[in-house]
Design an enzyme around this catalytic site. Structure first.
Site, short mmCIF file in Angstrom:
data_model
loop_
_atom_site.label_atom_id
_atom_site.label_comp_id
_atom_site.label_asym_id
_atom_site.label_seq_id
_atom_site.Cartn_x
_atom_site.Cartn_y
_atom_site.Cartn_z
N THR A 27 0.00 -4.27 9.31
CA THR A 27 -0.93 -3.90 8.32
C THR A 27 -0.53 -3.89 6.72
O THR A 27 0.77 -3.90 6.84
CB THR A 27 -1.46 -2.25 8.67
OG1 THR A 27 -0.40 -1.39 8.32
CG2 THR A 27 -1.86 -1.93 10.14
N VAL A 84 8.37 0.52 9.27
CA VAL A 84 8.19 0.88 7.90
C VAL A 84 8.26 -0.39 7.02
O VAL A 84 9.25 -1.03 7.05
CB VAL A 84 9.26 1.91 7.17
CG1 VAL A 84 8.62 2.05 5.66
CG2 VAL A 84 8.84 3.36 8.18
N LYS A 85 7.28 -0.82 6.23
CA LYS A 85 6.87 -1.83 5.59
C LYS A 85 7.43 -1.48 4.24
O LYS A 85 6.83 -0.60 3.75
CB LYS A 85 5.50 -2.44 5.62
CG LYS A 85 5.64 -3.80 5.61
CD LYS A 85 4.01 -4.22 5.90
CE LYS A 85 3.82 -5.70 5.91
NZ LYS A 85 2.39 -6.04 6.15
N VAL A 86 8.47 -2.04 3.49
CA VAL A 86 8.44 -1.99 2.05
C VAL A 86 8.47 -3.39 1.31
O VAL A 86 8.68 -4.42 1.79
CB VAL A 86 9.95 -1.54 1.67
CG1 VAL A 86 10.23 -0.16 2.61
CG2 VAL A 86 11.10 -2.32 2.22
#
Ligand code: E4P
Length: 218
Positions: A27, A84-86
């Site tokens: 997402t 976790v997207k960074v």
């Protein structure tokens, strides 16, 4: 080759999951904003994780390292499968190093160059997301980027997985597979386009027309 679905639309996620065709979900804040309405995005991530048994990428929205790390820890607590997207910024790379040091899987997103992909791998990213379609949109060479990252990661033994993103059509998927991406994340429309072929449709019509002449049931 893993296939992720690039959406927060729960109906689309259920549809693809029912066919056991997807290995996880990605997402981004725009995809969440499309479906959230009044809902807390955290609820949506939890719901996705209940549907799909695989990595679910949920993106931080802070710009500084410290807040990214706080947000990342909160997201990771939602479910064991949260990745976790960074973003691929200086602070994002530092947050990647901090969070991966805590044992949290990280997807470094918005990658548009080999040098960025190199730094993400050095920072301990589990996934790197090169955006093929957005590069092609500005007359860049999205697929060439995937190939170059593959070569660099193989040359130096980086374990970071290449997750081809910003996929616009089936040939992006096919070319990503041929060039050695570890996974692709597809909008639902492209996932179902992969199954289509006009010769399948005409072949099936002809088989069924011939069968009709028998006037029997199976
Ligand atoms: C990847 O993680 C992103 O969510 C996505 O692939 C972006 O695609 P777009 O360029 O179609 O928005």
């Amino acid at each position: 080759m893993k296939i992720f679905l690039d959406t927060a639309d729960l109906d689309e996620i259920r549809r693809a999951n029912d066919a056991a065709l997807i290995d996880g979900i990605t997402t981004n804040p725009s995809l969440i904003a499309k479906v959230a309405g009044d809902r807390d995005p955290k609820e949506i991530y939890r719901e996705i994780a209940e549907i799909v048994d695989g990595p679910i990428s949920a993106e931080v929205v802070a710009l500084d390292r410290e807040t990214m790390v706080e947000e990342g820890r909160k997201l990771a607590e939602l479910h064991d499968n949260i990745v976790v997207k960074v973003p691929l910024t200086e602070d994002g790379l530092k947050a990647c190093r901090d969070l991966s040091g805590d044992g949290i899987d990280i997807n470094v997103t918005l990658c548009f160059s080999v040098s960025q992909a190199l730094l993400a791998a050095k920072a301990g990213a589990t996934f790197i997301s090169p955006f093929i379609g957005r590069l092609d949109d500005i007359s860049g060479e999205g697929m060439q980027l995937i190939g170059q990252i593959r070569q660099v990661y193989d040359n130096y033994g980086f374990a970071t997985q290449i997750l081809a993103a910003s996929i616009r059509h089936p040939m992006h998927v096919v070319e990503s597979m041929l060039i050695g991406a570890d996974s692709c994340t597809l909008p639902p429309k492209v996932l179902w386009q992969l199954s289509k072929h006009p010769l399948t449709d005409t072949g099936l019509d002809a088989f069924l027309a011939d069968w009709e002449t028998l006037d029997v049931e199976l």
